[in-house]
Design a protein around this motif. Structure first.
Motif, mmCIF file in Angstrom:
data_model
loop_
_atom_site.group_PDB
_atom_site.id
_atom_site.type_symbol
_atom_site.label_atom_id
_atom_site.label_comp_id
_atom_site.label_asym_id
_atom_site.label_seq_id
_atom_site.Cartn_x
_atom_site.Cartn_y
_atom_site.Cartn_z
ATOM 1 N N HIS A 185 134.188 60.059 -79.266
ATOM 2 C CA HIS A 185 135.672 60.920 -79.899
ATOM 3 C C HIS A 185 135.232 61.776 -81.083
ATOM 4 C CE1 HIS A 185 137.564 58.268 -77.128
ATOM 5 N NE2 HIS A 185 136.804 56.948 -77.833
ATOM 6 N N VAL A 186 133.981 62.480 -80.963
ATOM 7 C CA VAL A 186 133.599 63.155 -81.978
ATOM 8 C C VAL A 186 134.302 64.683 -81.693
ATOM 9 C CG1 VAL A 186 131.558 64.621 -82.989
ATOM 10 C CG2 VAL A 186 131.581 62.117 -82.199
ATOM 11 N N PHE A 187 134.738 65.359 -82.717
ATOM 12 C CA PHE A 187 135.590 66.690 -82.514
ATOM 13 C C PHE A 187 134.379 67.564 -82.182
ATOM 14 C CE2 PHE A 187 138.001 70.492 -83.227
ATOM 15 C CZ PHE A 187 139.068 70.066 -82.752
ATOM 16 N N PRO A 188 134.805 68.284 -81.177
ATOM 17 C CA PRO A 188 133.748 69.383 -80.616
ATOM 18 C C PRO A 188 133.354 70.575 -81.606
ATOM 19 C CG PRO A 188 135.683 69.781 -79.422
ATOM 20 C CD PRO A 188 135.959 68.584 -80.278
ATOM 21 N N TYR A 189 132.156 71.186 -81.368
ATOM 22 C CA TYR A 189 131.922 72.246 -82.015
ATOM 23 C C TYR A 189 131.481 72.220 -83.546
ATOM 24 C CZ TYR A 189 133.550 74.008 -77.515
ATOM 25 O OH TYR A 189 133.834 74.014 -76.080
ATOM 26 N N ILE A 190 132.415 71.561 -84.273
ATOM 27 C CA ILE A 190 132.111 71.471 -85.853
ATOM 28 C C ILE A 190 131.369 70.427 -86.271
ATOM 29 C CG2 ILE A 190 134.547 72.429 -86.105
ATOM 30 C CD1 ILE A 190 135.372 69.592 -86.914
ATOM 31 N N HIS A 191 130.662 69.583 -85.370
ATOM 32 C CA HIS A 191 129.473 68.987 -85.457
ATOM 33 C C HIS A 191 128.512 69.126 -84.409
ATOM 34 C CE1 HIS A 191 132.381 66.473 -88.065
ATOM 35 N NE2 HIS A 191 133.097 66.504 -87.012
ATOM 36 N N GLY A 192 127.137 68.867 -84.717
ATOM 37 C CA GLY A 192 126.145 68.731 -83.797
ATOM 38 C C GLY A 192 125.586 70.069 -83.663
#
Length: 512
Positions: free
Chosen positions: A87-94
């Motif tokens: 449930h990691v919010f996309p794009y702003i991480h990774g």
């Protein structure tokens, strides 16, 4: 007086109901519900317990039953590997590694598709829950497409609601929202052009309805890219004021005189056409502003996570997973292997050919316009899409959902439509079996390899043909739209009439 039989009355009632748009839409919604339910049940055959520690179905991607349709779906596949399960919010991480592997919440799709992936996973603890929740999130867009196509083209919308692609692909990937944006853009243009009973003029001006449509296409661009390509044909439709050229033949490059004299003569021809440059600029500008506004909330917090999806697509190879003529044909011309030389050539040729097909579609549309007809922006958009699908490095089976609405909106010869659907069915029901044979190193089945080859090559041939066919196809839209010149004349007469009434109703000075 002849007696009216029961069968005759029944036939009359059916004829009346069949022409009723409400009845059409209700039937289409019912059929869509059946198709999407069957599609979900088919995909769920790959899901369900027991699960491993990460919530992955242990028997995935092998189905529990031997079904004709493959139970594999990208939705279930992407439960792992993109931190969706965490449930990691996309794009702003990774981001992405040097080898092209995404990590930490970065996904390979445009930002709004990534947002849908995140929303569909809220509360889910297994790939089965993620698939079901995503299906309920996507289904309303499938219903919306059915309703809009039914309103636009009546029973022709059965091509969308009652053919195998909706069963096979409704919940294979996140395609239904992007299809909804492109169909909604057409619906806005048609609705806005329809005559208002109150004023006798179009409900919306050409500029207004085109800007709304451009905003919808911008949203589609942020879902799966391709609707953004339609903004240029739409802008040309506005530029030419939705009608044929005011000067017969439009314009032609002068063949005599110096270059300066030729340019002066051509400029004079263009000025005589009274093109709506500001309207076209408004369409392009509104789409561009909307795209930037949607991208910025994902770009500003961490640009690396946002750029990872672009990097992933640029590094992607045209291998056996991509179902393209690049792998099944062109590869054999450059050594037969998926190596650096092959990948570099495809990386260069693919965008060049996509751009060339885009220019060709625009040129074909302008040729139609120069013959005295309105610029065929719907047909040109469909042709642009056909070229994009033909020459792109990836041709996933579910892309059939992209092009299917244009078979509804434009009158395409039935053999082309039937062959396209047959090729699609053959490809989808064999390609995943081919992957399984490769992975297990089992003996190749002739019908599996034959089905893949038939699907890939028939699609390639038909898409190349459709680049030309779409542009000249007659629209199959059943909603009455007025003639642009007649509209302006009607509106002008109505304004003059209202002005006269206002003057006549003004009491003379001193009267009570």
């Amino acid at each position: 007086m002849p007696e009216v039989t029961f069968l005759h009355r029944l036939r009359l009632r059916w004829s009346a109901a069949a022409g009723n748009v409400t009845v059409v839409v209700l039937v289409l919604l019912l059929l869509s519900a059946v198709a999407m339910t069957l599609g979900l049940l088919g995909k769920l055959d790959c899901a369900g317990g027991p699960y491993d520690a990460l919530g992955r179905t242990k028997h995935w991607p092998v189905s529990k039953n031997e079904l004709i349709m493959p139970c594999y779906s990208d939705i279930q596949f992407l439960w792992l590997g993109r931190d969706i399960n965490n449930h990691v919010f996309p794009y702003i991480h990774g981001g992405i590694t040097d080898k092209g592997v995404l990590f930490g919440g970065a996904v390979e799709y445009p930002v709004l598709s990534g947002l849908l992936m995140y929303i569909g996973a809220i509360g889910a603890q297994t790939d089965n829950e993620f698939l079901v929740q995503s299906a309920f999130l996507l289904a309303p867009f499938g219903f919306l497409v059915s309703a809009l196509l039914g309103w636009l083209s009546r029973w022709r919308a059965l091509l969308w609601a009652a053919t195998p692609p909706l069963i096979l692909y409704a919940f294979h990937n996140w395609e239904l929202p992007v299809v909804a944006t492109s169909v909604a853009a057409v619906a806005v243009m048609v609705f806005g052009a329809a005559t208002s009973k109150r004023t006798g003029a179009p409900r919306m001006s050409l500029r207004a309805r085109s800007i709304v449509a451009a905003l919808l296409l911008a949203v589609g661009f942020c879902l799966k890219i391709y609707p953004g390509l339609f903004v240029v044909p739409l802008a040309l439709y506005v530029l030419t004021r939705a009608q044929g050229p005011s000067v017969p033949g439009g314009f032609a490059w002068p063949r005599t005189g110096t270059l300066r004299h030729r340019w002066t003569a051509l400029s004079g021809q263009i000025r005589a056409l009274a093109l709506d440059w500001w309207g076209a600029a408004a369409v392009l500008g509104s789409a561009a502003v909307a795209i930037v506004a949607i991208q910025l909330p994902f770009l500003i917090p961490r640009a690396e996570g946002w750029k990872a999806s672009l990097r992933f697509q640029s590094l992607r190879e045209a291998n056996v997973n991509t179902n393209t003529f690049w792998y099944w044909g062109f590869r054999h011309l450059v050594g037969g292997r998926v190596d650096a030389r092959y990948s570099d050539l495809v990386g260069i040729l693919s965008p060049l050919l996509i751009a060339a097909s885009f220019v060709l579609a625009i040129a074909l549309g302008l040729r139609v316009w120069r013959r005295g007809e309105p610029f065929p922006w719907i047909g040109v958009s469909a042709a642009v899409l056909a070229g994009f699908m033909l020459f792109h490095k990836v041709h996933s089976p579910q892309y059939t959902l992209w092009i299917l609405p244009f078979f509804v909106l434009l009158r395409i010869r039935w053999p082309i439509v039937v062959l396209y659907l047959l090729a699609d069915f053959a490809l989808d029901t064999t390609i995943f079996r081919l992957f399984g044979i490769y992975q297990s190193e089992s003996p190749m089945q002739w019908w599996v390899l034959g089905g893949v080859q038939f699907g890939v090559w028939m699609h390639a041939v038909l898409l190349a043909l459709l680049v030309f066919v779409f542009v000249t196809a007659t629209p199959a839209i059943r909603v009455a739209t007025p003639d642009p010149q007649a509209d302006s004349e009607t509106a002008r007469r109505r304004r003059n009439t209202n002005r006269s009434r206002a003057l006549s109703s003004t009491p003379p000075p001193g009267s009570s």
